[in-house]
Design a protein around this motif. Structure first.
Motif, PDB file in Angstrom:
ATOM      1  N   GLN A  57     109.122 -52.868   3.157  1.00 49.62           N
ATOM      2  CA  GLN A  57     108.159 -52.713   4.469  1.00 49.62           C
ATOM      3  C   GLN A  57     108.482 -53.464   5.715  1.00 49.62           C
ATOM      4  OE1 GLN A  57     104.172 -53.387   3.086  1.00 49.62           O
ATOM      5  NE2 GLN A  57     104.215 -51.373   2.278  1.00 49.62           N
ATOM      6  N   GLU A  58     108.981 -54.711   5.441  1.00 46.76           N
ATOM      7  CA  GLU A  58     109.348 -55.540   6.806  1.00 46.76           C
ATOM      8  C   GLU A  58     110.912 -54.986   7.229  1.00 46.76           C
ATOM      9  OE1 GLU A  58     107.752 -58.093   8.494  1.00 46.76           O
ATOM     10  OE2 GLU A  58     105.997 -57.489   7.301  1.00 46.76           O
TER      11      GLU A  58
ATOM     12  N   LYS B  74     110.273 -51.864   9.182  1.00 46.98           N
ATOM     13  CA  LYS B  74     109.808 -52.139  10.407  1.00 46.98           C
ATOM     14  C   LYS B  74     110.830 -52.814  11.479  1.00 46.98           C
ATOM     15  CE  LYS B  74     105.001 -53.446   9.189  1.00 46.98           C
ATOM     16  NZ  LYS B  74     103.814 -54.478   9.308  1.00 46.98           N
TER      17      LYS B  74
ATOM     18  N   HIS C  22     108.371 -55.027  -2.645  1.00 49.51           N
ATOM     19  CA  HIS C  22     107.854 -54.165  -1.967  1.00 49.51           C
ATOM     20  C   HIS C  22     107.418 -54.583  -0.159  1.00 49.51           C
ATOM     21  CE1 HIS C  22     105.988 -50.086  -2.225  1.00 49.51           C
ATOM     22  NE2 HIS C  22     104.691 -50.605  -1.819  1.00 49.51           N
ATOM     23  N   PHE C  23     107.075 -55.555  -0.285  1.00 48.13           N
ATOM     24  CA  PHE C  23     106.613 -56.120   0.955  1.00 48.13           C
ATOM     25  C   PHE C  23     108.189 -56.692   1.617  1.00 48.13           C
ATOM     26  CE2 PHE C  23     106.253 -59.918   3.818  1.00 48.13           C
ATOM     27  CZ  PHE C  23     105.255 -59.546   4.500  1.00 48.13           C
ATOM     28  N   VAL C  24     109.034 -56.784   1.242  1.00 48.24           N
ATOM     29  CA  VAL C  24     110.062 -57.033   1.901  1.00 48.24           C
ATOM     30  C   VAL C  24     110.744 -55.740   2.366  1.00 48.24           C
ATOM     31  CG1 VAL C  24     112.622 -57.585   1.504  1.00 48.24           C
ATOM     32  CG2 VAL C  24     110.931 -59.188   0.448  1.00 48.24           C
TER      33      VAL C  24
END
Length: 110
Positions: free
Chosen positions: A5-6, A9, A1-3
């Motif tokens: 979002q990055e 961006k 999930h974090f990947v």
């Protein structure tokens, strides 16, 4: 999930950079189109170039003549002051005008 979002961006930043680059390129293209219409040598300098060319042609005209059609006779007019001194000086003066015409920048508008 974090990947994810990055990555989103990074993609958004790249899209913003591409939009900025597109605007910059379009602005530069407009500037080059107006610069391409302008000639490299100003009109005033072109008139000086034509004047220099006319002076050189005059020098070559002054150098004409003085010869003879008969190879057995000598014509001393061939070595006259006009052909030996004046005509080359006039040609050199025309060349000096040409150099001036090419190098002259005029007054800069501030």
């Amino acid at each position: 999930h974090f990947v994810a979002q990055e990555l989103i961006k990074i993609i958004i930043n790249h899209v913003a950079e591409l939009r900025y680059m597109k605007k910059t390129v379009q602005k530069n293209l407009k500037n080059t189109e107006t610069d391409a219409k302008a000639f490299a040598i100003p009109y005033k300098n072109i008139s000086y170039i034509l004047i220099g060319l006319g002076i050189m042609i005059l020098g070559y005209i002054l150098m004409l003549g003085g010869g003879t059609d008969d190879p057995g006779s000598f014509n001393p007019r061939m070595f006259s002051f006009t052909r030996i001194v004046l005509a080359p000086v006039v040609i050199l003066l025309g060349m000096a005008v040409e150099v001036f015409a090419i190098m002259y920048r005029g007054k800069e508008n501030k």
